[in-house]
Design a protein around this motif. Structure first.
Motif, mmCIF file in Angstrom:
data_model
loop_
_atom_site.group_PDB
_atom_site.id
_atom_site.type_symbol
_atom_site.label_atom_id
_atom_site.label_comp_id
_atom_site.label_asym_id
_atom_site.label_seq_id
_atom_site.Cartn_x
_atom_site.Cartn_y
_atom_site.Cartn_z
ATOM 1 N N PRO A 130 21.700 -30.465 24.726
ATOM 2 C CA PRO A 130 21.735 -29.356 23.754
ATOM 3 C C PRO A 130 21.399 -28.004 24.370
ATOM 4 O O PRO A 130 21.934 -26.980 23.939
ATOM 5 N N SER A 131 20.564 -27.979 25.401
ATOM 6 C CA SER A 131 20.224 -26.710 26.041
ATOM 7 C C SER A 131 21.428 -26.127 26.771
ATOM 8 O O SER A 131 21.678 -24.915 26.722
ATOM 9 N N GLU A 169 16.856 -33.328 26.226
ATOM 10 C CA GLU A 169 17.200 -31.996 25.693
ATOM 11 C C GLU A 169 18.093 -31.186 26.623
ATOM 12 O O GLU A 169 18.502 -30.072 26.284
#
Length: 134
Positions: free
Chosen positions: A28-29, A25
């Protein structure tokens, strides 16, 4: 729209993920953070980072680009992905001070961009900030 080539962020974040230093993640973060506001600071520097800390350690992942790109509204050629550990209890003032010096010193950035190896880059950073060796 971020105004930054997502390829640079994907390249850096994927390297960190592949090394087992961050979860999937991260990409996307970091992209979400860029959409909120570009992390380009002028003097050819961008310091992308995730919306919230996602890693077990604090570290930088650095890359230089052969040619500057437009990031937000600024030219960028030195990219420093900043990852701060999730359970951060350390004093990071020294690290942030060094990042501040990076962002505001175009000659220093030009020296880093011109480096042929990561070791050369570290040598220049340590000479610039001998008190910060973490």
């Amino acid at each position: 729209k971020t105004g930054v080539s997502p390829e640079v962020i994907t390249f850096l974040t994927q390297k960190v993920i592949d090394m087992g230093l961050a979860p999937a993640e991260l990409t996307p973060s970091v992209m979400e953070r860029e959409e909120a506001a570009p992390t380009s600071f002028g003097h050819y520097t961008a310091i992308p980072h995730p919306m919230t800390p996602l890693t077990d350690k604090t570290f930088w992942a650095i890359c230089t680009l052969e040619k500057p790109i437009i990031w937000g509204e600024k030219k960028v050629q030195f990219v420093c992905l900043l990852c701060v550990e999730k359970e951060n209890a350390k004093d990071l003032k020294g690290m942030y001070r060094l990042l501040g010096e990076l962002v505001h010193n175009v000659k220093f950035i030009q020296h880093l961009i011109a480096c042929d190896t990561f070791e050369d880059m570290l040598d220049i950073m340590y000479k610039k900030a001998p008190s910060y060796k973490n």
